[in-house]
Design an enzyme around this catalytic site. Structure first.
Site, PDB file in Angstrom:
ATOM      1  CB  VAL A 107      -0.961   0.025   1.211  1.00  0.00           C
ATOM      2  CG1 VAL A 107      -2.021  -1.038   1.072  1.00  0.00           C
ATOM      3  CG2 VAL A 107      -0.214  -0.165   2.514  1.00  0.00           C
ATOM      4  CB  CYS A 108       2.278   3.101  -2.213  1.00  0.00           C
ATOM      5  SG  CYS A 108       3.112   1.553  -2.272  1.00  0.00           S
ATOM      6  CB  THR A 109       0.952   8.081  -0.681  1.00  0.00           C
ATOM      7  OG1 THR A 109       0.083   7.567   0.335  1.00  0.00           O
ATOM      8  CG2 THR A 109       0.397   9.382  -1.219  1.00  0.00           C
ATOM      9  CG  ASN A 285      -2.833   1.564  -1.990  1.00  0.00           C
ATOM     10  OD1 ASN A 285      -2.430   2.282  -1.076  1.00  0.00           O
ATOM     11  ND2 ASN A 285      -2.021   0.869  -2.750  1.00  0.00           N
ATOM     12  NE  ARG A 298      -3.012   4.967   2.924  1.00  0.00           N
ATOM     13  CZ  ARG A 298      -2.735   4.398   1.735  1.00  0.00           C
ATOM     14  NH1 ARG A 298      -1.692   4.773   1.059  1.00  0.00           N
ATOM     15  NH2 ARG A 298      -3.506   3.450   1.250  1.00  0.00           N
TER      16      ARG A 298
END
Ligand SMILES: *[C@@H]1O[C@H](CO)[C@@H](O)[C@H](O)[C@H]1NC(C)=O
Ligand SMILES: *[C@@H]1O[C@H](CO)[C@@H](O)[C@H](O)[C@H]1NC(C)=O
Ligand SMILES: *[C@@H]1O[C@H](CO)[C@@H](O)[C@H](O)[C@H]1NC(C)=O
Ligand SMILES: *[C@@H]1O[C@H](CO)[C@@H](O)[C@H](O)[C@H]1NC(C)=O
Ligand SMILES: *[C@@H]1O[C@H](CO)[C@@H](O)[C@H](O)[C@H]1NC(C)=O
Ligand SMILES: *[C@@H]1O[C@H](CO)[C@@H](O)[C@H](O)[C@H]1NC(C)=O
Length: 360
Positions: A107-109, A285, A298
Protein backbone atom coordinates in the site's frame (compact mmCIF):
# COMPACT_ATOMS: atom_id res chain seq x y z
CA UNK A 1 0.68 17.30 11.79
CA UNK A 2 3.83 17.54 9.71
CA UNK A 3 7.14 16.25 10.94
CA UNK A 4 9.71 18.74 9.73
CA UNK A 5 12.65 17.62 11.78
CA UNK A 6 15.56 15.95 10.00
CA UNK A 7 15.78 13.61 12.95
CA UNK A 8 13.41 11.23 11.20
CA UNK A 9 15.36 11.09 7.96
CA UNK A 10 17.40 7.90 7.64
CA UNK A 11 20.11 7.87 4.98
CA UNK A 12 19.99 5.24 2.23
CA UNK A 13 23.19 3.92 0.62
CA UNK A 14 23.86 3.71 -3.11
CA UNK A 15 24.91 0.63 -5.07
CA UNK A 16 25.70 0.13 -8.74
CA UNK A 17 24.02 -2.70 -10.62
CA UNK A 18 26.04 -3.39 -13.77
CA UNK A 19 23.70 -4.56 -16.54
CA UNK A 20 26.71 -5.67 -18.60
CA UNK A 21 27.38 -8.43 -16.08
CA UNK A 22 25.60 -11.77 -16.45
CA UNK A 23 22.31 -11.60 -14.45
CA UNK A 24 23.61 -14.02 -11.81
CA UNK A 25 26.47 -11.68 -10.90
CA UNK A 26 24.62 -8.33 -10.89
CA UNK A 27 23.48 -8.32 -7.28
CA UNK A 28 26.70 -9.51 -5.60
CA UNK A 29 27.71 -6.16 -4.11
CA UNK A 30 24.23 -5.44 -2.71
CA UNK A 31 23.78 -8.94 -1.28
CA UNK A 32 27.27 -9.09 0.22
CA UNK A 33 26.41 -5.99 2.27
CA UNK A 34 22.79 -6.84 3.07
CA UNK A 35 22.98 -10.60 3.59
CA UNK A 36 22.38 -10.50 7.35
CA UNK A 37 19.41 -8.15 7.03
CA UNK A 38 17.94 -10.32 4.29
CA UNK A 39 18.31 -13.46 6.41
CA UNK A 40 16.67 -11.66 9.38
CA UNK A 41 13.78 -10.59 7.18
CA UNK A 42 13.23 -14.10 5.85
CA UNK A 43 13.39 -15.49 9.41
CA UNK A 44 10.64 -13.06 10.42
CA UNK A 45 8.48 -14.17 7.49
CA UNK A 46 9.02 -17.80 8.53
CA UNK A 47 7.97 -17.04 12.10
CA UNK A 48 4.77 -15.46 10.83
CA UNK A 49 4.15 -18.43 8.53
CA UNK A 50 4.71 -20.82 11.45
CA UNK A 51 2.23 -18.87 13.55
CA UNK A 52 -0.28 -19.23 10.71
CA UNK A 53 0.32 -22.92 9.98
CA UNK A 54 2.22 -24.51 12.88
CA UNK A 55 4.79 -27.29 12.33
CA UNK A 56 6.75 -25.54 9.61
CA UNK A 57 4.65 -27.08 6.85
CA UNK A 58 4.12 -23.81 4.99
CA UNK A 59 7.82 -23.03 4.63
CA UNK A 60 8.51 -26.65 3.79
CA UNK A 61 6.13 -26.23 0.87
CA UNK A 62 7.82 -22.98 -0.14
CA UNK A 63 11.20 -24.70 -0.12
CA UNK A 64 9.94 -27.56 -2.27
CA UNK A 65 7.53 -25.85 -4.64
CA UNK A 66 8.84 -22.34 -5.28
CA UNK A 67 12.30 -23.28 -6.60
CA UNK A 68 10.47 -24.92 -9.51
CA UNK A 69 8.69 -21.66 -10.17
CA UNK A 70 11.91 -19.77 -10.82
CA UNK A 71 12.29 -21.60 -14.14
CA UNK A 72 8.96 -20.20 -15.28
CA UNK A 73 9.99 -16.58 -14.66
CA UNK A 74 11.26 -14.59 -17.66
CA UNK A 75 14.86 -13.59 -18.23
CA UNK A 76 16.72 -11.80 -16.65
CA UNK A 77 14.62 -12.19 -13.46
CA UNK A 78 15.02 -15.98 -13.13
CA UNK A 79 18.81 -15.75 -13.30
CA UNK A 80 19.03 -12.70 -11.04
CA UNK A 81 16.96 -14.50 -8.37
CA UNK A 82 19.26 -17.52 -8.61
CA UNK A 83 22.25 -15.22 -8.17
CA UNK A 84 20.71 -13.65 -5.07
CA UNK A 85 20.01 -17.06 -3.52
CA UNK A 86 23.58 -18.19 -4.21
CA UNK A 87 25.14 -14.99 -2.83
CA UNK A 88 22.98 -14.86 0.31
CA UNK A 89 22.76 -18.56 1.17
CA UNK A 90 18.97 -18.14 1.49
CA UNK A 91 17.14 -21.14 -0.05
CA UNK A 92 15.94 -20.38 -3.58
CA UNK A 93 12.24 -20.91 -2.79
CA UNK A 94 12.40 -18.33 -0.01
CA UNK A 95 14.00 -15.74 -2.31
CA UNK A 96 11.19 -16.41 -4.80
CA UNK A 97 8.66 -15.91 -2.00
CA UNK A 98 10.30 -12.62 -1.02
CA UNK A 99 9.99 -11.51 -4.67
CA UNK A 100 6.32 -12.46 -4.93
CA UNK A 101 5.44 -10.70 -1.69
CA UNK A 102 5.52 -7.16 -3.07
CA UNK A 103 3.30 -8.05 -5.96
CA UNK A 104 0.50 -8.62 -3.48
CA UNK A 105 0.87 -6.63 -0.28
CA UNK A 106 2.01 -3.07 -1.06
CA UNK A 107 0.00 0.00 0.00
CA UNK A 108 1.47 3.36 -0.95
CA UNK A 109 1.08 7.03 -1.80
CA UNK A 110 2.46 8.51 -5.04
CA UNK A 111 2.30 12.10 -6.35
CA UNK A 112 3.48 13.68 -9.59
CA UNK A 113 3.32 17.48 -9.58
CA UNK A 114 4.38 20.28 -11.90
CA UNK A 115 5.85 23.55 -10.63
CA UNK A 116 5.34 26.99 -12.21
CA UNK A 117 8.44 26.55 -14.38
CA UNK A 118 7.23 23.25 -15.84
CA UNK A 119 9.55 21.04 -13.75
CA UNK A 120 8.04 17.74 -12.68
CA UNK A 121 8.55 16.41 -9.17
CA UNK A 122 7.56 12.84 -8.31
CA UNK A 123 7.32 11.69 -4.70
CA UNK A 124 6.24 8.48 -3.06
CA UNK A 125 5.88 6.71 0.26
CA UNK A 126 6.30 2.95 0.15
CA UNK A 127 4.07 1.37 2.81
CA UNK A 128 4.46 -2.34 3.34
CA UNK A 129 3.67 -5.00 5.91
CA UNK A 130 -0.06 -4.57 6.58
CA UNK A 131 -1.41 -7.31 8.86
CA UNK A 132 2.04 -8.87 9.10
CA UNK A 133 2.60 -9.13 12.81
CA UNK A 134 1.83 -6.10 14.98
CA UNK A 135 4.49 -5.69 17.67
CA UNK A 136 2.39 -4.50 20.62
CA UNK A 137 5.36 -3.37 22.69
CA UNK A 138 6.98 -1.28 19.97
CA UNK A 139 3.70 -0.27 18.32
CA UNK A 140 5.14 -1.28 14.97
CA UNK A 141 4.66 -3.81 12.17
CA UNK A 142 7.28 -6.53 12.43
CA UNK A 143 7.85 -6.91 8.68
CA UNK A 144 7.88 -3.15 8.02
CA UNK A 145 10.64 -2.74 10.61
CA UNK A 146 12.68 -5.61 9.17
CA UNK A 147 12.42 -4.10 5.69
CA UNK A 148 13.94 -0.76 6.62
CA UNK A 149 17.56 -2.00 6.75
CA UNK A 150 17.02 -3.53 3.28
CA UNK A 151 16.21 -0.20 1.60
CA UNK A 152 18.85 0.67 -1.01
CA UNK A 153 19.29 3.15 -3.83
CA UNK A 154 20.39 1.51 -7.06
CA UNK A 155 22.19 2.94 -10.07
CA UNK A 156 21.69 0.59 -13.03
CA UNK A 157 24.46 1.07 -15.57
CA UNK A 158 25.26 -0.09 -19.08
CA UNK A 159 28.61 0.82 -20.67
CA UNK A 160 29.36 2.58 -17.40
CA UNK A 161 26.47 5.02 -18.01
CA UNK A 162 23.36 5.33 -15.85
CA UNK A 163 20.32 3.76 -17.52
CA UNK A 164 17.96 4.29 -14.59
CA UNK A 165 17.98 4.66 -10.81
CA UNK A 166 15.71 3.14 -8.23
CA UNK A 167 14.89 2.82 -4.56
CA UNK A 168 14.39 -0.82 -3.76
CA UNK A 169 14.63 -3.59 -1.16
CA UNK A 170 17.82 -5.66 -1.36
CA UNK A 171 16.98 -9.12 -2.69
CA UNK A 172 14.07 -7.94 -4.83
CA UNK A 173 14.56 -7.80 -8.62
CA UNK A 174 11.34 -6.01 -9.67
CA UNK A 175 10.97 -2.23 -9.38
CA UNK A 176 8.43 -0.16 -7.46
CA UNK A 177 10.12 3.26 -7.71
CA UNK A 178 12.49 4.58 -10.36
CA UNK A 179 13.76 7.35 -12.61
CA UNK A 180 15.12 7.38 -16.12
CA UNK A 181 17.08 10.66 -15.93
CA UNK A 182 15.72 13.44 -18.15
CA UNK A 183 13.04 11.14 -19.57
CA UNK A 184 10.55 9.78 -17.03
CA UNK A 185 9.85 8.77 -13.42
CA UNK A 186 7.71 5.79 -12.43
CA UNK A 187 6.11 4.30 -9.32
CA UNK A 188 3.67 1.46 -8.87
CA UNK A 189 0.92 1.08 -6.25
CA UNK A 190 -1.22 -1.91 -5.54
CA UNK A 191 -4.83 -1.90 -6.68
CA UNK A 192 -7.02 -4.13 -4.54
CA UNK A 193 -9.60 -5.99 -6.54
CA UNK A 194 -11.60 -9.17 -6.50
CA UNK A 195 -9.71 -10.58 -9.45
CA UNK A 196 -6.56 -9.53 -7.57
CA UNK A 197 -3.00 -10.74 -7.31
CA UNK A 198 -3.73 -14.17 -5.91
CA UNK A 199 -5.67 -15.35 -8.93
CA UNK A 200 -3.03 -14.26 -11.41
CA UNK A 201 -0.27 -15.88 -9.38
CA UNK A 202 -2.29 -19.06 -9.04
CA UNK A 203 -2.84 -19.11 -12.81
CA UNK A 204 0.88 -18.64 -13.29
CA UNK A 205 1.63 -21.61 -11.05
CA UNK A 206 -0.96 -23.70 -12.89
CA UNK A 207 0.68 -22.92 -16.21
CA UNK A 208 -1.29 -20.03 -17.71
CA UNK A 209 1.54 -17.54 -18.13
CA UNK A 210 0.48 -14.89 -20.62
CA UNK A 211 0.30 -12.01 -18.11
CA UNK A 212 3.35 -10.13 -16.89
CA UNK A 213 4.40 -9.67 -13.26
CA UNK A 214 3.71 -6.01 -12.49
CA UNK A 215 7.06 -5.09 -10.98
CA UNK A 216 8.84 -6.93 -13.80
CA UNK A 217 7.00 -4.69 -16.24
CA UNK A 218 8.08 -1.54 -14.36
CA UNK A 219 11.67 -2.80 -14.32
CA UNK A 220 11.53 -3.58 -18.02
CA UNK A 221 10.04 -0.16 -18.83
CA UNK A 222 12.68 1.63 -16.74
CA UNK A 223 15.43 -0.38 -18.37
CA UNK A 224 14.29 -0.29 -21.98
CA UNK A 225 11.66 2.40 -22.73
CA UNK A 226 13.21 5.51 -24.24
CA UNK A 227 10.40 8.08 -23.91
CA UNK A 228 7.44 9.06 -21.72
CA UNK A 229 5.03 8.05 -24.49
CA UNK A 230 6.61 4.64 -24.95
CA UNK A 231 6.58 4.05 -21.18
CA UNK A 232 2.94 5.10 -21.01
CA UNK A 233 1.76 2.82 -23.79
CA UNK A 234 3.67 -0.22 -22.47
CA UNK A 235 2.28 0.34 -18.96
CA UNK A 236 -1.24 0.80 -20.30
CA UNK A 237 -1.26 -2.08 -22.78
CA UNK A 238 0.77 -5.00 -21.41
CA UNK A 239 -1.37 -7.80 -19.99
CA UNK A 240 -0.69 -8.20 -16.26
CA UNK A 241 -0.94 -10.84 -13.57
CA UNK A 242 -2.86 -8.47 -11.26
CA UNK A 243 -4.48 -5.01 -11.34
CA UNK A 244 -2.21 -2.06 -10.45
CA UNK A 245 -1.77 1.69 -10.54
CA UNK A 246 1.19 3.06 -12.46
CA UNK A 247 2.13 6.65 -11.67
CA UNK A 248 4.24 8.11 -14.45
CA UNK A 249 5.92 11.50 -14.78
CA UNK A 250 7.59 12.80 -17.95
CA UNK A 251 10.19 15.49 -18.56
CA UNK A 252 8.06 18.31 -19.85
CA UNK A 253 4.94 20.27 -19.00
CA UNK A 254 1.69 18.30 -18.73
CA UNK A 255 3.47 14.93 -18.61
CA UNK A 256 2.19 13.27 -15.46
CA UNK A 257 -0.48 10.61 -15.12
CA UNK A 258 -2.06 7.81 -13.13
CA UNK A 259 -2.75 4.70 -15.18
CA UNK A 260 -5.45 2.57 -13.55
CA UNK A 261 -5.00 -1.00 -14.73
CA UNK A 262 -7.08 -4.14 -14.74
CA UNK A 263 -5.23 -7.31 -15.57
CA UNK A 264 -6.12 -6.97 -19.23
CA UNK A 265 -6.10 -3.29 -20.01
CA UNK A 266 -5.98 0.31 -18.94
CA UNK A 267 -9.32 1.35 -17.42
CA UNK A 268 -8.53 5.02 -17.02
CA UNK A 269 -5.67 7.51 -17.41
CA UNK A 270 -5.83 10.70 -15.33
CA UNK A 271 -3.36 13.33 -16.53
CA UNK A 272 -2.04 16.59 -15.21
CA UNK A 273 -4.06 19.32 -16.93
CA UNK A 274 -3.00 22.88 -16.16
CA UNK A 275 -5.93 24.35 -18.07
CA UNK A 276 -8.25 22.61 -15.62
CA UNK A 277 -6.10 23.71 -12.66
CA UNK A 278 -4.86 20.15 -12.14
CA UNK A 279 -1.15 20.70 -11.49
CA UNK A 280 -0.69 17.38 -9.71
CA UNK A 281 -2.07 13.85 -9.63
CA UNK A 282 -2.07 11.81 -6.43
CA UNK A 283 -2.73 8.10 -6.04
CA UNK A 284 -2.99 5.91 -2.94
CA UNK A 285 -4.68 2.52 -3.40
CA UNK A 286 -8.18 3.41 -4.60
CA UNK A 287 -9.62 4.34 -7.99
CA UNK A 288 -9.53 8.14 -8.18
CA UNK A 289 -13.17 8.38 -9.26
CA UNK A 290 -14.33 6.49 -6.16
CA UNK A 291 -14.17 7.32 -2.47
CA UNK A 292 -11.29 5.70 -0.61
CA UNK A 293 -12.07 3.01 1.96
CA UNK A 294 -13.26 5.00 4.99
CA UNK A 295 -10.71 3.42 7.36
CA UNK A 296 -7.85 4.21 4.99
CA UNK A 297 -8.21 7.71 3.61
CA UNK A 298 -4.71 8.95 2.87
CA UNK A 299 -5.94 10.69 -0.27
CA UNK A 300 -7.92 13.55 1.32
CA UNK A 301 -5.15 14.62 3.75
CA UNK A 302 -2.56 14.27 0.96
CA UNK A 303 -4.58 16.44 -1.42
CA UNK A 304 -5.33 18.95 1.30
CA UNK A 305 -1.60 19.34 1.90
CA UNK A 306 -0.84 19.68 -1.80
CA UNK A 307 -3.59 22.31 -2.12
CA UNK A 308 -2.15 24.21 0.84
CA UNK A 309 1.35 23.98 -0.59
CA UNK A 310 0.20 25.59 -3.88
CA UNK A 311 1.90 25.17 -7.24
CA UNK A 312 4.00 28.27 -6.59
CA UNK A 313 5.64 26.73 -3.54
CA UNK A 314 6.11 23.24 -4.90
CA UNK A 315 9.64 21.91 -4.40
CA UNK A 316 11.35 18.70 -3.36
CA UNK A 317 11.31 20.07 0.19
CA UNK A 318 7.57 20.80 0.26
CA UNK A 319 6.85 17.43 -1.41
CA UNK A 320 8.78 15.79 1.43
CA UNK A 321 6.61 17.69 3.92
CA UNK A 322 3.41 16.48 2.24
CA UNK A 323 4.69 12.90 2.41
CA UNK A 324 5.53 13.44 6.09
CA UNK A 325 1.96 14.30 7.02
CA UNK A 326 0.09 11.71 9.04
CA UNK A 327 -1.57 9.45 7.95
CA UNK A 328 0.18 9.78 4.55
CA UNK A 329 3.13 8.85 6.75
CA UNK A 330 2.13 5.93 8.96
CA UNK A 331 3.49 2.86 10.73
CA UNK A 332 3.77 0.97 7.45
CA UNK A 333 5.91 3.59 5.71
CA UNK A 334 9.35 2.16 5.03
CA UNK A 335 10.78 4.86 2.78
CA UNK A 336 10.07 8.18 1.06
CA UNK A 337 11.58 8.80 -2.37
CA UNK A 338 11.73 12.16 -4.18
CA UNK A 339 12.62 12.40 -7.87
CA UNK A 340 13.39 15.37 -10.11
CA UNK A 341 13.44 14.23 -13.70
CA UNK A 342 15.07 17.33 -15.22
CA UNK A 343 18.07 16.96 -12.92
CA UNK A 344 18.10 13.17 -13.06
CA UNK A 345 17.95 13.18 -9.28
CA UNK A 346 16.57 10.53 -6.91
CA UNK A 347 16.84 10.81 -3.14
CA UNK A 348 15.29 8.59 -0.52
CA UNK A 349 14.86 8.41 3.24
CA UNK A 350 14.08 5.56 5.59
CA UNK A 351 11.09 6.67 7.63
CA UNK A 352 9.89 6.40 11.16
CA UNK A 353 6.49 7.59 12.29
CA UNK A 354 6.70 8.74 15.90
CA UNK A 355 3.75 8.05 18.20
CA UNK A 356 0.93 8.85 18.12
CA UNK A 357 0.78 7.46 14.61
CA UNK A 358 -1.80 5.52 12.60
CA UNK A 359 -0.97 1.85 11.99
CA UNK A 360 -1.76 2.49 8.27
C1 LIG B 1 11.49 -3.16 19.64
O1 LIG B 1 12.19 -2.19 20.38
C2 LIG B 1 13.34 -2.67 21.02
C3 LIG B 1 13.91 -1.57 21.88
O2 LIG B 1 13.79 -0.33 21.26
C4 LIG B 1 14.34 -3.13 19.96
O3 LIG B 1 15.49 -3.66 20.56
C5 LIG B 1 13.69 -4.21 19.10
O4 LIG B 1 14.55 -4.58 18.03
C6 LIG B 1 12.40 -3.70 18.53
N1 LIG B 1 11.75 -4.75 17.83
C7 LIG B 1 11.37 -4.63 16.57
C8 LIG B 1 10.70 -5.80 15.99
O5 LIG B 1 11.53 -3.63 15.93
C1 LIG C 1 33.11 4.76 -15.21
O1 LIG C 1 32.74 6.11 -14.95
C2 LIG C 1 33.33 6.64 -13.81
C3 LIG C 1 32.75 8.02 -13.53
O2 LIG C 1 31.79 8.38 -14.46
C4 LIG C 1 34.84 6.71 -14.02
O3 LIG C 1 35.46 7.23 -12.87
C5 LIG C 1 35.36 5.30 -14.28
O4 LIG C 1 36.73 5.34 -14.58
C6 LIG C 1 34.61 4.66 -15.43
N1 LIG C 1 35.00 3.27 -15.52
C7 LIG C 1 35.25 2.66 -16.67
C8 LIG C 1 35.62 1.24 -16.61
O5 LIG C 1 35.21 3.25 -17.73
C1 LIG D 1 15.93 -4.90 -21.99
O1 LIG D 1 16.27 -5.16 -23.33
C2 LIG D 1 17.38 -6.03 -23.49
C3 LIG D 1 17.73 -6.06 -24.96
O2 LIG D 1 16.62 -6.41 -25.71
C4 LIG D 1 17.00 -7.39 -22.93
O3 LIG D 1 18.10 -8.27 -23.06
C5 LIG D 1 16.68 -7.23 -21.47
O4 LIG D 1 16.27 -8.45 -20.92
C6 LIG D 1 15.58 -6.20 -21.29
N1 LIG D 1 15.41 -5.96 -19.86
C7 LIG D 1 14.31 -6.27 -19.19
C8 LIG D 1 14.33 -6.04 -17.75
O5 LIG D 1 13.31 -6.70 -19.72
C1 LIG E 1 12.34 15.39 -23.06
O1 LIG E 1 12.73 14.24 -23.75
C2 LIG E 1 12.69 14.38 -25.15
C3 LIG E 1 12.94 13.03 -25.73
O2 LIG E 1 14.05 12.40 -25.17
C4 LIG E 1 13.73 15.41 -25.54
O3 LIG E 1 13.70 15.59 -26.94
C5 LIG E 1 13.41 16.72 -24.85
O4 LIG E 1 14.42 17.64 -25.09
C6 LIG E 1 13.26 16.54 -23.36
N1 LIG E 1 12.69 17.74 -22.81
C7 LIG E 1 13.20 18.30 -21.75
C8 LIG E 1 12.48 19.52 -21.26
O5 LIG E 1 14.23 17.91 -21.21
C1 LIG F 1 -7.81 20.26 -3.73
O1 LIG F 1 -7.98 21.09 -4.84
C2 LIG F 1 -8.67 20.49 -5.92
C3 LIG F 1 -8.63 21.45 -7.10
O2 LIG F 1 -9.01 22.72 -6.73
C4 LIG F 1 -10.09 20.16 -5.49
O3 LIG F 1 -10.76 19.51 -6.54
C5 LIG F 1 -10.01 19.21 -4.30
O4 LIG F 1 -11.31 18.96 -3.81
C6 LIG F 1 -9.16 19.78 -3.19
N1 LIG F 1 -9.01 18.73 -2.21
C7 LIG F 1 -8.89 18.95 -0.90
C8 LIG F 1 -8.85 17.75 -0.02
O5 LIG F 1 -8.74 20.04 -0.45
C1 LIG G 1 4.79 30.38 -0.60
O1 LIG G 1 6.08 30.91 -0.48
C2 LIG G 1 6.08 32.30 -0.29
C3 LIG G 1 7.51 32.78 -0.37
O2 LIG G 1 8.36 31.91 0.32
C4 LIG G 1 5.43 32.62 1.03
O3 LIG G 1 5.41 34.04 1.23
C5 LIG G 1 4.00 32.10 1.01
O4 LIG G 1 3.40 32.30 2.27
C6 LIG G 1 4.01 30.64 0.66
N1 LIG G 1 2.64 30.22 0.48
C7 LIG G 1 2.13 29.18 1.10
C8 LIG G 1 0.70 28.88 0.78
O5 LIG G 1 2.77 28.48 1.90
Amino acid sequence: SVIRSNKFKGAVSWYTVDLDLPPRKRWSAVITDKKTDLVNMIEAIKELADALVPSGKLIEMVDIALPLMVDTLPSPFNEEIRGIAAASGVPLGEVVLFNIFYEVFTVCTSIVAEDKKGNLIHGRNLDFGLFMGWDVKNKSWIISEKLKPLVVNLDFKRNNQTVFKSTNFAGYVGMLTGIKPNIFTLTMNERFSLDGGYIGILEWILGQRDGMWMSFLTRSVLENATSYEEAKSRLAQTKLLAPAYFILGGNSTGQGCIITRSRLLSIDILEIDLKLGRWYVLETNYDHWKDPFFLDDRRTPGMKCMNQTTQTNLSVKTMYDVLSTKPVLNKLTTYTTLMQVSQGKLESYIRDCPNPCMPW
